[in-house]
Motif scaffolding. Structure first.
Motif: not given
Length: 316
Positions: A107-110, A126-128, A133-143
């Motif tokens: 569940x990408x939205x949740x 959250x776009x397609x 496919x549904x997807x979105x990006x985040x950054x981890x602590x190291x970028x």
């Protein structure tokens, strides 16, 4: 903040004012993290990269995404119905040859709502994606860019289910992805404390005086991440050994024999040989034309016994 409730008494003209706290918003429950969806790497010569990933390793290519001029922007190399390698046909940006890693969820939205509730910078919606496919990006602590994917029934990946998986492919599963990590505590909080990954082993390379890597498994599957630790960050053109892709092979001898019979083997100048790693599993290292390491690894130790974990401290 308080809300006022007015209660009317049937026996008295007086009003009773009561102050009560607003109900606290229920926490967002984390959806499942099922496994590694794909690893995306930059390639400088798409033809040579295809010769390595498709010709030597034997994988199929179900689809591509175009650049504005009609040439290929991204080539999708299929490992199985849920796992891909993405070849970005462009110059690298800021993380060596690694473009991003991707994990998939139910569940990408949740997941977006959950990550936002935990203080992770996430997009508003959250776009397609272009492949459906549904997807979105985040950054981890190291970028590092971490893409969250939910597979959709009308996507290109669903359309190609059961296809483009030739018998020539050396592996049918991405076992883990490794990448450089500078702050282990911050990474454990992000991948473990927020995303729910479970640490299961620590190791160090031969003659090292500090910890070399930490393995963390997805909470709802068997795939894992290998956090590669460093004292001094390698130059971008030297990161391909640490930033790597691990493919599972049930039998190393059969895997190496398969590679030797591939027509593209004659164009691969490096020696291909098995060795036993620190984790007591047989493995073999290959390198794509840009130096990104692809590690073949058996799923079990050579004697069935678990390897002893490292007790060395992190580099800093």
């Amino acid at each position: 903040m308080a809300q006022l409730y007015i209660l009317y008494s049937m026996r008295s003209p007086l009003y009773l004012l009561l102050a009560a706290p607003l109900f606290a918003q229920a926490p967002v429950e984390r959806p499942k993290v099922l496994g590694i969806a794909h690893v995306a790497v930059y390639v400088s010569d798409l033809a040579k990269a295809r010769a390595f990933y498709e010709g030597l390793l034997g994988f199929g290519e179900p689809f591509t995404l175009p650049k504005p001029d009609g040439s290929v922007s991204i080539a999708f190399v299929k490992v199985n119905d849920h796992q891909y390698l993405e070849l970005f046909n462009e110059e690298p940006k800021d993380d060596g040859r690694l473009n991003h890693i991707s994990i998939y969820t139910d569940n990408a939205d949740r997941m977006r709502d959950y990550l936002a509730s935990r203080g992770v910078a996430a997009p508003a919606t959250v776009p397609k994606g272009r492949t459906g496919n549904k997807n979105f990006n985040v950054k981890d602590p190291d970028g590092h860019t971490v893409e969250i994917v939910e597979y959709e029934p009308d996507s290109w990946t669903a359309r190609e289910a059961g296809k483009f998986m030739p018998a020539t492919r050396v592996s049918d599963h991405i076992l883990h992805v490794g990448f450089l990590v500078g702050n282990l505590d911050a990474s454990i909080k992000f991948y473990g404390g927020i995303l729910g990954f479970r640490e299961f082993w620590r190791g160090n390379s031969a003659n090292s005086k500090t910890l070399s890597w930490v393995n963390m498994r997805v909470p709802d599957g068997d795939d894992y991440l290998e956090l590669m630790l460093y004292d001094t960050l390698p130059a971008p053109d030297r990161r391909g050994t640490a930033n790597h892709i691990a493919l599972m092979v049930p039998d190393m001898a059969k895997a190496l024999a398969t590679l030797e019979t591939q027509p593209a083997r004659k164009d691969y100048s490096r020696q291909i040989a098995a060795q036993t790693g620190v984790n007591r599993r047989r493995q073999a290292n290959l390198y794509d034309p840009d130096g990104t390491r692809v590690e073949l690894m058996e799923p079990n130790t050579i004697d069935g016994q678990p390897p002893a974990p490292s007790t060395l401290p992190p580099p800093r």
